[in-house]
Design an enzyme around this catalytic site. Structure first.
Site, PDB file in Angstrom:
ATOM      1  N   CYS A  80       2.191   6.676   7.129  1.00 28.88           N
ATOM      2  CA  CYS A  80       3.329   6.329   7.982  1.00 28.88           C
ATOM      3  C   CYS A  80       4.618   6.885   7.387  1.00 28.88           C
ATOM      4  O   CYS A  80       4.811   8.087   7.383  1.00 28.88           O
ATOM      5  CB  CYS A  80       3.376   4.815   8.203  1.00 28.88           C
ATOM      6  SG  CYS A  80       4.462   4.330   9.547  1.00 28.88           S
ATOM      7  N   HIS A  98      -2.259   3.319  10.059  1.00 28.80           N
ATOM      8  CA  HIS A  98      -2.343   2.503   8.843  1.00 28.80           C
ATOM      9  C   HIS A  98      -3.786   2.110   8.514  1.00 28.80           C
ATOM     10  O   HIS A  98      -4.222   1.024   8.902  1.00 28.80           O
ATOM     11  CB  HIS A  98      -1.528   1.226   9.026  1.00 28.80           C
ATOM     12  CG  HIS A  98      -0.058   1.422   8.962  1.00 28.80           C
ATOM     13  ND1 HIS A  98       0.637   1.502   7.783  1.00 28.80           N
ATOM     14  CD2 HIS A  98       0.864   1.559   9.940  1.00 28.80           C
ATOM     15  CE1 HIS A  98       1.929   1.674   8.022  1.00 28.80           C
ATOM     16  NE2 HIS A  98       2.106   1.710   9.329  1.00 28.80           N
ATOM     17  N   GLU A 153      -4.793   1.061   5.725  1.00 31.11           N
ATOM     18  CA  GLU A 153      -4.741  -0.099   4.818  1.00 31.11           C
ATOM     19  C   GLU A 153      -4.553  -1.404   5.578  1.00 31.11           C
ATOM     20  O   GLU A 153      -4.661  -2.475   4.999  1.00 31.11           O
ATOM     21  CB  GLU A 153      -3.632   0.115   3.771  1.00 31.11           C
ATOM     22  CG  GLU A 153      -2.217  -0.228   4.198  1.00 31.11           C
ATOM     23  CD  GLU A 153      -1.556   0.779   5.132  1.00 31.11           C
ATOM     24  OE1 GLU A 153      -2.271   1.595   5.765  1.00 31.11           O
ATOM     25  OE2 GLU A 153      -0.320   0.731   5.261  1.00 31.11           O
TER      26      GLU A 153
END
Lengths: 257, 968
Positions: free
Chosen positions: A96, A221, A223
């Protein structure tokens, strides 16, 4: 089991460092968070690490343009240390805001005499959006994506519209295998348009790697999808073993095995 | 030299599109496109040594994105374009981008000393003055914070501020009469009453001197409604008339005898199961979470500033409540936000807008953007909220911002010690926000837009994020003993509160300033954002200073806490205030207010339902602004940052159905979590504030229960937003609300742990018309979730399952959305069965954690019909509802009443057929019945008492009705 050292770089406004640390630790890495000011004072500290992560957030408030000021810091104060890091077959990941930083620092696609080749501009929807997207792995070049065909993860950004200066740059990136992630519709079809491609990116590009494959930048994302309860429909579809993004972090750790 | 860097988009001109759309919207025309030809943005740069090559290098390397923008560098005013409108922030208004550029320029060795940003719009020649006025005043700029310059810019310097020469100001008031005292209060925007001014006069007569301006300001801030809640904590004589019978009650302290009393009673009843840690004592309420952490929660309002500058108001509102959590105990780590707004209709006729009032759509856009930009930048997920539309919020929109934080066990309390240094951390102090506390305690009028500019601010989220990063590290290293935030009243409130039991001496000249020229009093009461005050033991100061400097955060020692019982302020060694802490905090005179309540609910059974077509009504209610999808807003918030999201605000097969509550896992990887929700029902409060309050609590609690929150571990918060409480009827409604809060909280076993009030939300237009907001009680709920993997969502899951209703349906259509869309008034608002509701909540919770429930949704606005419709289209599973005759408690009700009554404490549950016996057991003795089944067909059918289909609608049609109104 390898236990590489991961440096998660913090700057004013970084805010996805917690979940990045969590994902890498779950994958078996040893993780340290280091502030940009501390790294600027001691660039040689990078030598202690195998993976450099630029997490998401709003570095320096995204003032001027997303990731721009941190990119300028990397270029002006850490260029040698980062180049040395990559040349030692180590991995760099930008998620990002981290992708915006890597791209604007020229670490993914180096600029030519006419300036930068590509940028991440404002979403064509004109707004920041948080939504889940389907990604197809479209090249085998990045070790982070080894053995993966696709993944379902969220995006949350206002400036993720991947734009190349010229068409030949776009086709060149594709031919070189550097376009590693593309947005698709839920069935995996390409060119599905908004909202499947949430930001209007050319060629539905969600992530690219550098020419060596060792540096990866992506807007979504991974994660934020390592735990099964992070899936938006786990109450319908049941809890999986783990989230789709987890494999990326495990791949990064196993690269050093 | 002064330079200008102008950047123009090469491709799409999004900012032009935005302002053209807004012009069209405000004027109801389609001429916006004719008035603005293109837009640009840019920077003004000043520096004695700044050369053109410097500026060109800065523009090339930092400011411009050459792939998508063209750049032009010129000397300021050098470019002559008579058609340019340049929008600049007024001097002194926070400009975070300019600050960032200044620092980045230094990194590039570009000698810039001052930077300002601008936006610019180019129009055709000869725009008529009326259009230009609309364009300038309403679209391009907000004159509370911005100015528009027509034609080339001219300026000698960008720097602001002048040297300040110290002069002690005293306010002679010992000899004044009442009129003179009130003149002092009014002229100084002190918002002090005549009784309070007399008390101050008496105090200083005893001292044999007049107060200094700093002393008077300190008292005004501390005694303000905003800081001391003097109405809710004051004496009230309450006269209640219900059914011709009048009773009189006297409260010594309204809040203490209602809301606080409930918490005391609940904690006593819970005994060993009491989960409260710190209630109504700190900046936020603290409750137990797991062995290692507590949770804290606070919900605040920021209404007045948001009315005048919606973006800045919402932005600083959220920034403030985040600081509240950061300043609770020794510091909470914020883990999620919840935001609730009340606006007038977004399509309110622009030509009927009173002078001095911003259009509600503009307010909404600004507020949403303000919350978005602050919350997203802070990296705190905004997981829950709601938006309520009612035209009575036209001049007084309400903006509630809430934050939940995580505090390690053992760090929930704090106390400054004598000798501790008073340390200011974070943003610098400027003239911004002066008189915010006293301003927010007064009503708005049509001139407020002009006079209150000083109380309006823009936040700098990254400045606050940096402070957060430093504080949490310092907390874990034990570098300070106490902390609080600088909110309303600035240093005066922060130091005053922290030193209330001790005493303090402050050297005001030690505060880092944004620019020169602030007087000692301005420094003391400035409400500049992003500042915290800490009590640091002297031997920890060096370590703290080093930590802060390493992260680029400014910290300064302002003074010392000392055991004198006095608040002493100095400026360059000269004493400018010396006040007794006791007088400051306990000297305010008590006032007795009168309150009255007369019941006006007619209690009549519902009439006029014969002509209602159930399907039409359902579609209209789904499309009502308060009910319809808020996806446009929700997606602009990052609701997943930090990774703890378990039940998201949008759920269902396409991730777009309306979740009842959010569930967050604050410690990643640990199964424990919490659910957060809210409830508010001002339409019921119109008929009976007691019902409105009870229903709001019920709604908040049933929302957390619906996703799997434990009703036995649920804490609640109150936020009272009221009209002018000097009107006894208005205060009477508030008293009745407070009594409901007490009764319901005790019955539910849900303690209030924190609360806030915002009074005098009324507006007086030029022609004398008064607009008062409806009685608005927001209740927020925070429930413990033992194992997040047991949570459920509201979307129907599979065909072939059973649908049940839990809870009794009564003839309660007063204040309902059916009445709203059919234009009816009167009727009976929903009541809460205080004996039965807790049993229903407990049973639903047991069924959910026992794995018996596939989907669960509460019945709220629009009743059973809306609940089932939402479940069906969110899950893309159809439903046949054929059991209305069995609906618990509904014998004798018409079909329409059964479908749309908004009786409280009701849930619709989807369950697999094999669980029928276990469910019957779980709900034994409670109102519970099967009402239908789920089907694969994409339709909703509801059969009436005679077996005919009252509703037969395709799910896409229902969903479209629900999504369309706010799909912007």
């Amino acid at each position: 089991m390898p236990t590489p050292n991961v440096l998660v770089l913090r700057a004013p406004g970084t805010n996805c460092d917690g979940e990045a640390v969590f994902a890498f630790e779950r994958a078996g890495a040893k993780v340290e968070r280091v502030h940009i000011n501390a790294l600027r004072e001691q660039p040689h500290r990078l030598r202690d690490f195998q993976i450099l992560v630029l997490p998401g957030g709003f570095s320096y408030g995204d003032d001027v343009a997303a990731g721009k000021i941190l990119a300028s810091q990397l270029q002006n104060f850490l260029a040698d240390a980062v180049r040395e890091f990559r040349d030692h077959e180590k991995l760099i990941l930008g998620i990002c805001n981290g992708f915006q930083v890597l791209l604007k620092a020229g670490l993914l696609v180096p600029p030519d005499d006419d300036g930068p080749l590509a940028t991440l501009a404002h979403n064509t929807s004109g707004k920041f959006e948080d939504r889940w997207v389907h990604l197809a792995v479209s090249s085998t070049k990045s070790p982070f994506l080894k053995g993966m065909t696709g993944l379902y993860v969220p995006v949350a950004h206002g400036e993720g519209n991947f734009v190349c200066r010229k068409d030949w740059i776009l086709s060149g990136l594709g031919q070189a295998g550097q376009v590693v992630l593309r947005y698709t519709d839920p069935k995996g079809n390409a060119a599905a348009g908004y909202p499947h491609t949430p930001n209007g990116s050319q060629d539905d590009i969600a992530g690219i790697c550098d020419a060596s494959g060792l540096v990866l930048g992506l807007m979504p994302h991974p994660e934020r999808h390592v735990l099964p309860t992070q899936h938006p429909r786990w109450t319908r579809e049941g809890l999986k073993q783990e989230g789709d993004g987890m494999q990326m972090f495990r791949n990064a750790v196993e690269f050093f095995g | 030299m002064l330079w200008e860097v102008e950047l123009r988009p090469n491709g799409r001109d999004a900012d032009r599109e935005r302002v053209c759309d807004e012009f069209d919207l405000i004027t109801g025309s389609v001429r916006g496109g004719d008035l603005v030809a293109w837009s640009s943005r840019g920077f003004l740069l000043e520096g004695e040594q700044l050369t053109r090559p410097d500026v060109e290098r800065l523009a090339g390397e930092l400011l411009a994105d050459p792939v998508v923008e063209s750049v032009a560098v010129s000397e300021l005013g050098g470019r002559q374009d008579g058609r340019a409108y340049t929008v600049l922030l007024k001097p002194g208004v926070m400009d975070p981008t300019a600050e960032s550029v200044l620092k980045a320029a230094a990194d590039l060795n570009v000698p810039a000393a001052e930077v300002r940003t601008f936006r610019r719009y180019y129009g055709p020649d000869g725009i008529n003055s009326l259009d230009r006025d609309t364009l300038f005043r309403k679209v391009l700029a907000n004159d509370a914070i911005e100015q528009v310059v027509f034609g080339p810019l001219r300026a000698d310097h960008l720097a602001i501020g002048r040297p300040y020469s110290f002069q002690l100001v005293t306010v002679p008031l010992r000899e004044l009469d009442d009129a003179g005292l009130m003149k002092v209060s009014k002229d100084g925007t002190l918002a002090l009453t005549v009784e309070e001014m007399r008390q101050i006069q008496a105090h200083f007569r005893e001292q044999g001197r007049d107060p200094t301006d700093a002393e008077l300001e300190s008292i005004a801030q501390t005694w303000s409604e905003h800081c001391s809640h003097k109405t809710l904590k004051g004496e009230v004589e309450y006269t209640e008339t219900i059914g011709g019978k009048t009773t009189v009650k006297r409260f010594k302290n309204l809040l203490k005898e209602t809301v606080f009393a409930a918490t005391v009673q609940v904690r006593k009843n819970l005994a060993a199961a009491d989960f409260c840690v710190s209630v109504f004592a700190d900046n936020a309420g603290v409750v137990k979470f797991d062995d290692r952490h507590h949770l804290c929660i606070k919900v605040e309002t920021h209404n007045r500033p948001s009315a005048i500058e919606p973006y800045g108001g919402a932005n600083t509102g959220l920034g403030g409540v985040i600081r509240d959590v950061l300043g609770t105990g020794l510091g909470g780590k914020p883990v999620c936000n919840t935001d609730v707004f009340c606006f007038a209709r977004p399509d309110y006729p622009p030509d009927q807008l009173p002078a001095g009032v911003l259009h509600p759509r503009r307010v909404m856009n600004g507020v949403v953007a303000g919350v978005r930009d602050y919350g997203n930048r802070m990296g705190i997920p905004t997981v829950n909220g709601s938006i309520l539309f009612d035209d009575r919020y036209l001049a007084n929109p309400l903006v509630f911002c809430g934050t939940v934080g995580l505090i390690p066990v053992g760090m929930e309390f704090k106390a400054a010690a004598a000798g501790d240094l008073i340390v200011a951390v974070g943003g610098r102090t400027g003239r911004d926000g002066i008189h915010g506390a006293t301003f927010s305690s007064e009503g708005l009028h049509d001139e407020s837009e002009k006079v209150s500019g000083g109380a309006v601010q823009i936040g700098n989220a990254i400045a606050e994020k940096k402070v957060l990063d430093v504080i949490l590290q310092a907390r874990d290293r034990g570098l300070y003993r106490a902390i609080t935030d600088c909110g309303a009243g600035g240093f005066s409130s922060a130091v005053g509160e922290m030193g209330a039991e001790l005493g303090a001496v402050v050297d005001l000249d030690k505060a880092p300033l944004k620019y020169d020229g602030l007087s000692y009093t301005e420094i003391w009461i400035s409400e500049s954002q992003e500042r915290m005050v800490l009590a640091v033991p002297p031997d920890q100061w060096a370590a703290f200073e080093k930590l802060a400097a390493g992260e680029g955060v400014e910290a300064a020692v302002l003074g010392t806490f000392e055991a004198t019982g006095r608040l002493k302020l100095r400026y360059k060694g000269e004493t400018v205030a010396d006040l007794s802490m006791h007088f400051l905090h306990d000297g305010r005179p008590e006032i007795v207010r009168n309150a009255e309540w007369k019941s006006n609910a007619d209690g009549q059974p519902s009439v006029g339902l014969d002509g209602v077509n159930a399907q039409d009504a359902l579609l209209k209610i789904l499309g009502a602004y308060s009910v319809c999808s808020k996806e446009w807003v929700i997606r602009q918030y990052d609701h997943e940052v930090q990774g703890g999201s378990v039940v998201k605000p949008l759920v269902g097969v396409r991730n777009d159905g309306p979740s009842d509550a959010a569930v967050v896992m604050p410690v990643l990887g640990s199964p424990a979590g919490f659910a957060v929700s809210n409830g508010l029902n001002p339409r019921y409060a119109d008929l009976d504030p007691y019902s409105g309050a009870a229903a709001a609590i019920d709604e908040a609690v049933r929302n957390v229960v619906a996703v799997g929150g434990d009703p036995a571990r649920t804490a609640i918060l109150d936020n009272f937003c009221w009209g002018n409480v000097t009107d006894p009827a208005m205060l009477g409604a508030l008293v009745r609300t407070a009594e409901a809060c007490r009764d319901v909280a005790i019955a539910f076993g849900t303690p209030f742990v924190s609360g806030k009030d915002s009074l005098n939300n009324s507006f007086v237009a030029k022609d004398g018309t008064k607009i008062s907001i409806p009685h608005t009680l927001l209740v927020s709920a925070l429930a413990h979730v033992h194992d997040v993997s047991r949570c459920v969502t509201m979307d129907l899951k599979e065909p072939g399952n059973d649908l049940y209703v839990v809870g009794a349906t009564n003839d309660e259509l007063g204040g309902s959305h059916l009445h709203l869309v059919t234009g009816q008034g009167g009727g009976t608002p929903p009541a809460v069965d205080l004996a039965q509701a807790p049993k229903v909540f407990a049973a639903v919770h047991r069924a959910i954690t026992g794995g018996l429930v596939r989907a669960c949704h509460d019945c709220s606005e629009g009743g059973l019909a809306v609940a089932v419709a939402e479940m069906a289209f969110a899950g893309e599973i159809g439903a046949d509802v054929t059991g209305l005759n069995d609906l618990p408690g509904a014998a004798g009700l018409s079909d329409v009443a059964k479908l749309f009554s908004e009786s409280t404490t009701r849930f619709v549950i989807e369950a697999k057929p094999e669980h029928v016996e276990q469910l019957k057991q779980a709900f034994a003795g409670l109102p519970f019945a099967k009402i239908g089944t789920t089907v694969p067909d994409q339709r909703l059918r509801v059969a009436g008492a005679n077996g005919e289909w009252l509703i037969w609608a395709k799910l896409p049609e229902l969903k479209e009705a629900w999504q369309k109104p706010l799909r912007w």
